[in-house]
Write a protein that holds these residues in place. Sequence first.
Motif, mmCIF file in Angstrom:
data_model
loop_
_atom_site.group_PDB
_atom_site.id
_atom_site.type_symbol
_atom_site.label_atom_id
_atom_site.label_comp_id
_atom_site.label_asym_id
_atom_site.label_seq_id
_atom_site.Cartn_x
_atom_site.Cartn_y
_atom_site.Cartn_z
ATOM 1 N N VAL A 1 0.835 -1.210 0.000
ATOM 2 C CA VAL A 1 0.000 0.000 0.000
ATOM 3 C C VAL A 1 0.861 1.248 0.000
ATOM 4 C CG1 VAL A 1 -1.627 1.340 1.392
ATOM 5 C CG2 VAL A 1 -2.024 -1.090 1.015
ATOM 6 N N TRP A 2 1.893 1.288 0.850
ATOM 7 C CA TRP A 2 2.764 2.462 0.883
ATOM 8 C C TRP A 2 3.533 2.633 -0.429
ATOM 9 C CZ3 TRP A 2 1.941 6.376 3.753
ATOM 10 C CH2 TRP A 2 1.391 6.229 5.007
ATOM 11 N N THR A 3 3.927 1.534 -1.048
ATOM 12 C CA THR A 3 4.597 1.608 -2.344
ATOM 13 C C THR A 3 3.648 2.167 -3.397
ATOM 14 O OG1 THR A 3 5.990 -0.267 -1.739
ATOM 15 C CG2 THR A 3 5.830 0.257 -4.086
ATOM 16 N N LEU A 4 2.405 1.743 -3.387
ATOM 17 C CA LEU A 4 1.404 2.249 -4.319
ATOM 18 C C LEU A 4 1.153 3.737 -4.102
ATOM 19 C CD1 LEU A 4 -0.668 1.653 -6.548
ATOM 20 C CD2 LEU A 4 -2.307 1.095 -4.744
ATOM 21 N N ILE A 5 1.050 4.167 -2.848
ATOM 22 C CA ILE A 5 0.862 5.594 -2.556
ATOM 23 C C ILE A 5 2.044 6.396 -3.064
ATOM 24 C CG2 ILE A 5 0.734 7.285 -0.665
ATOM 25 C CD1 ILE A 5 -0.964 5.196 0.854
ATOM 26 N N ALA A 6 3.265 5.921 -2.824
ATOM 27 C CA ALA A 6 4.462 6.620 -3.301
ATOM 28 C C ALA A 6 4.485 6.678 -4.822
ATOM 29 C CB ALA A 6 5.711 5.933 -2.764
ATOM 30 N N ALA A 7 4.089 5.599 -5.498
ATOM 31 C CA ALA A 7 4.066 5.586 -6.969
ATOM 32 C C ALA A 7 3.038 6.576 -7.504
ATOM 33 C CB ALA A 7 3.762 4.177 -7.467
ATOM 34 N N ILE A 8 1.875 6.664 -6.886
ATOM 35 C CA ILE A 8 0.852 7.620 -7.317
ATOM 36 C C ILE A 8 1.341 9.047 -7.101
ATOM 37 C CG2 ILE A 8 -1.458 8.517 -6.779
ATOM 38 C CD1 ILE A 8 -2.278 5.587 -6.204
ATOM 39 N N PHE A 9 1.947 9.312 -5.957
ATOM 40 C CA PHE A 9 2.479 10.639 -5.676
ATOM 41 C C PHE A 9 3.570 11.015 -6.681
ATOM 42 C CE2 PHE A 9 5.405 13.480 -3.343
ATOM 43 C CZ PHE A 9 4.528 14.533 -3.125
ATOM 44 N N GLY A 10 4.467 10.087 -6.970
ATOM 45 C CA GLY A 10 5.521 10.343 -7.947
ATOM 46 C C GLY A 10 4.954 10.591 -9.334
ATOM 47 N N THR A 11 3.943 9.840 -9.721
ATOM 48 C CA THR A 11 3.301 10.035 -11.027
ATOM 49 C C THR A 11 2.629 11.400 -11.095
ATOM 50 O OG1 THR A 11 2.928 7.656 -11.184
ATOM 51 C CG2 THR A 11 1.627 9.046 -12.639
ATOM 52 N N GLU A 12 1.973 11.832 -10.015
ATOM 53 C CA GLU A 12 1.352 13.155 -9.993
ATOM 54 C C GLU A 12 2.396 14.261 -10.140
ATOM 55 O OE1 GLU A 12 -0.922 13.349 -6.395
ATOM 56 O OE2 GLU A 12 -2.597 12.218 -7.240
ATOM 57 N N LEU A 13 3.528 14.135 -9.434
ATOM 58 C CA LEU A 13 4.595 15.127 -9.567
ATOM 59 C C LEU A 13 5.133 15.178 -10.995
ATOM 60 C CD1 LEU A 13 6.670 14.735 -6.284
ATOM 61 C CD2 LEU A 13 5.163 16.608 -6.938
ATOM 62 N N TRP A 14 5.342 14.014 -11.592
ATOM 63 C CA TRP A 14 5.840 13.959 -12.951
ATOM 64 C C TRP A 14 4.838 14.604 -13.917
ATOM 65 C CZ3 TRP A 14 3.917 11.398 -17.302
ATOM 66 C CH2 TRP A 14 4.743 11.427 -18.410
ATOM 67 N N LEU A 15 3.516 14.339 -13.763
ATOM 68 C CA LEU A 15 2.498 14.937 -14.620
ATOM 69 C C LEU A 15 2.453 16.451 -14.462
ATOM 70 C CD1 LEU A 15 -0.514 12.449 -14.353
ATOM 71 C CD2 LEU A 15 0.728 13.069 -16.425
#
Length: 129
Positions: free
Chosen positions: A109-123
Amino acid sequence: MIQLQILSGQLAGVSWTARQFPVRLGRGAENELRLEEAGVWEQHLTIEFDPALGFTLLAQPDALVTVNDQPASSQILRAGDLIALGSARVRFWLSEPVRRSLRWREFAVWTLIAAIFGTELWLLRWLLG
């Protein structure tokens, strides 16, 4: 799944846990729980599990079995019931649940949250820059 607390006799104070059914209690070596007390037969009783009914005690024909001081040959068991077979006394309980570690799920779950946050920053960077 169930725990039988032996209250009297040679094994007094022992808690025995059954995870497979049926469970046979008696004096004989083929029983899952051996009780060598006076009045206990080679195979005295069986405890079976039926998902629709629950745990059922089935006494051998003519075997003396009481549940909560009431004679019983076939009885649905409830947590805390006192079973007497011969001179042995056994308390019927549900066993403690097996606790499974949730560590890998928490990590996922924490890995998924970090991946979503990173994707939002990249977008945001891609859209603004």
